[in-house]
Design an enzyme around this catalytic site. Sequence first.
Site, short mmCIF file in Angstrom:
data_model
loop_
_atom_site.label_atom_id
_atom_site.label_comp_id
_atom_site.label_asym_id
_atom_site.label_seq_id
_atom_site.Cartn_x
_atom_site.Cartn_y
_atom_site.Cartn_z
CB SER A 23 -11.99 2.52 2.79
OG SER A 23 -11.57 2.83 1.48
CG HIS A 58 -12.53 -1.69 -0.45
ND1 HIS A 58 -11.26 -1.48 0.06
CD2 HIS A 58 -13.20 -0.52 -0.22
CE1 HIS A 58 -11.16 -0.26 0.56
NE2 HIS A 58 -12.33 0.35 0.41
CG ASP A 113 -9.34 -3.99 -0.98
OD1 ASP A 113 -9.76 -3.38 -1.98
OD2 ASP A 113 -9.34 -3.49 0.16
#
Length: 331
Positions: A181, A304, A267
């Site tokens: 991330s 995610h 995501d």
Amino acid sequence: MTPHDELRRYAPSVVEPADFDAFWRSTLDAARSRPVLVDVQPYRTGLRLVDTWDVTFAGFGGDPVRAWYTRPAGVDAPLPAVVEFAGYGRGRGLPHERLTWPVAGYAHLLMDNRGQSGLHGAGDTPDPHGAPGGPWPATWGILAPHDYHYRRLITDAVRAVEAVRALPGVDTDRVVAAGNSQGGGLALAVAGLRDDLAALLTTAPFLCDVQRGIELTDAAPYGEIARYLAVHRQAEEAVRHTLSYVDGVTFARRATAPAHFGIGLRDNVCPPSTGFAAHNQYGTANGRAERPALQLHAYPFNGHEGGEALHVGRQVRWLDALLRPTAHPAG
């Protein structure tokens, strides 16, 4: 053509400032005017199979940045090192929280995120530089490239790689940048700013194709930038100008290290097309005839969280095959 096929071909023309390289060169030169290591102290974790040190290094502006340095206990030989960057709103936490890389036989430096602790995890590094912007880290100082929070955080990340090379027991020719991330975006930036990394591991990277990212999702952190612009409508041109200096696609184009990507196709935090934009243009700057070795794992039914533990296992095997081909068979 399937959506996945389209993602494999997606290569947007990302805005690249004319002074992008000069901007980052001057920023890093200023940081390098100070010795990188500030303090290194042994830290008792109660764990018998690893040794840990509490490290402070000089980041952006000479600011003290904290990190954990952990390695297999009783191993004195120089080891390849993984420098890991944490996700948005997380600090370095406690050293026993992230043990994959030292248990796999690597030296491991986990960098604290300046100013971001308290949202998802604890940290110990403030960000003392104030500038006009919104209330969230993604919007701190966002009205000007020199004031932006990510100028400071990316500089810290580059300095973390320089700090690990100054620590004992590190094979300086085998240093890896890694993250998920926001951490994946920082690792990509480091790969674009240094040509001496042994490898890059990036998963669901933030800040890639960022001009489009703020238009695609309301989820933080992109959604925080969008919410700022919903109030400060007149600031859009300035904000987009600032974001052009931290776009992961621009860093990816300059990268030279072998790279391993992971992306969840559902995501909604870092939309998959933005990660593919970085992957598909990785190592292509200046019309290079040969790109670095690349591997990408896409997870069709994951968001995610991506491939989670399955993906980490793939990272370990890929990195061992690359850096220590006799250690484990590649899988």
